[in-house]
Design an enzyme around this catalytic site. Structure first.
Site, PDB file in Angstrom:
ATOM      1  N   GLY A   1      -3.663  15.518 -20.609  1.00 55.68           N
ATOM      2  CA  GLY A   1      -4.758  15.329 -19.679  1.00 55.68           C
ATOM      3  C   GLY A   1      -4.282  14.602 -18.428  1.00 55.68           C
TER       4      GLY A   1
ATOM      5  N   GLN B   1      -3.630  14.161 -14.046  1.00 52.66           N
ATOM      6  CA  GLN B   1      -3.158  14.873 -12.865  1.00 52.66           C
ATOM      7  C   GLN B   1      -1.646  14.683 -12.707  1.00 52.66           C
ATOM      8  OE1 GLN B   1      -6.021  14.718  -9.558  1.00 52.66           O
ATOM      9  NE2 GLN B   1      -7.449  13.691 -10.917  1.00 52.66           N
TER      10      GLN B   1
ATOM     11  N   TYR C   1       4.541  10.312 -11.866  1.00 58.77           N
ATOM     12  CA  TYR C   1       5.998  10.211 -11.742  1.00 58.77           C
ATOM     13  C   TYR C   1       6.550   9.511 -12.970  1.00 58.77           C
ATOM     14  CZ  TYR C   1      10.462   8.081 -10.482  1.00 58.77           C
ATOM     15  OH  TYR C   1      11.774   7.666 -10.502  1.00 58.77           O
TER      16      TYR C   1
ATOM     17  N   CYS D   1      -2.064  10.422  -9.902  1.00 65.35           N
ATOM     18  CA  CYS D   1      -3.322  10.562 -10.641  1.00 65.35           C
ATOM     19  C   CYS D   1      -4.473  10.991  -9.748  1.00 65.35           C
ATOM     20  CB  CYS D   1      -3.665   9.274 -11.388  1.00 65.35           C
ATOM     21  SG  CYS D   1      -2.375   8.768 -12.548  1.00 65.35           S
TER      22      CYS D   1
END
Length: 214
Positions: free
Chosen positions: A74, A76, A79, A176
């Site tokens: 889940g 976004q 890094y 995110c």
């Protein structure tokens, strides 16, 4: 009979991301089959970006800077790189209440309690998964990200906590999906903790929040 104790694995060096994905897949299947115990895996990755299931293409600002992987978790874009403690947490959530929202909250509190060992106050924010710190000037910066996946109620992926990564590497993405706040690390906050120090804190607080299955 498989042990009910949680197994801890710690790898030195930088673990390639595809190797980590394959190893997690194998362990998740074994936990589900009852042939291996739950596991927490501590590691670092070489510099790379990962895309979660909600990642927006426009949030990848420098697509050629580092390798980009579809993570399947889940969230976004995030890094990963040296100086960042990755903890992949593979637990049988069916035996732990089958409550995904509670599980994510427990991961956040695990991080917060571990940061407190270094006199760093971590907090959660409504509508933002992860753990944040507030600078004296009021700036909010993210110090730890959470991204999980669950298959047949066995969790994998987990947390990434910034100990001493190169924070400039986050500039290749919108971390995110949040543009109005930055990222930080223990070292950026003036805490010169080692990775071993962080690991000791994480292991110390984990078992209080996630006790072994009886």
């Amino acid at each position: 009979m498989v042990s009910t104790k949680i197994e801890w694995r710690s790898d030195t060096g930088l673990v390639p991301y595809p190797d980590a994905l394959a190893a997690m897949e194998d362990r998740v299947a074994a936990i589900r089959a009852g042939s291996a115990p739950e596991q927490v895996w501590l590691l670092e990755h070489p510099p790379l970006y990962t895309a979660g299931t909600s990642a927006r293409e426009s949030d990848l600002l420098a697509p050629k800077r580092f390798p980009v992987y579809q993570a399947g978790r889940g969230g976004q874009y995030t890094y990963h790189g040296p100086g960042q403690r990755i903890a992949y947490v593979m637990l049988d959530l069916k035996q732990r209440g089958a409550d995904l929202r509670r599980y994510i909250k427990d991961l956040e509190h695990w991080i917060i309690d571990s940061l407190a060992e270094f006199d760093v106050q971590g907090d959660v924010r409504e509508g933002r998964v992860g753990v944040w710190v507030t600078r004296p000037d009021g700036r909010e910066e993210k110090i730890a990200a959470i991204g999980v996946r669950v298959r047949r109620w066995v969790s994998f992926h987990g947390i990434s906590l910034n100990v001493s990564p190169d924070l400039a590497h986050f500039s290749g993405i919108v971390p995110c999906g949040i543009t109005e706040h930055g990222v930080t690390s223990l070292h950026a906050l003036g805490v010169k903790a080692s990775m071993e120090d962080m690991d000791n804190a994480l292991q110390h607080h984990f078992h209080r929040i996630f006790p072994p299955i009886s």
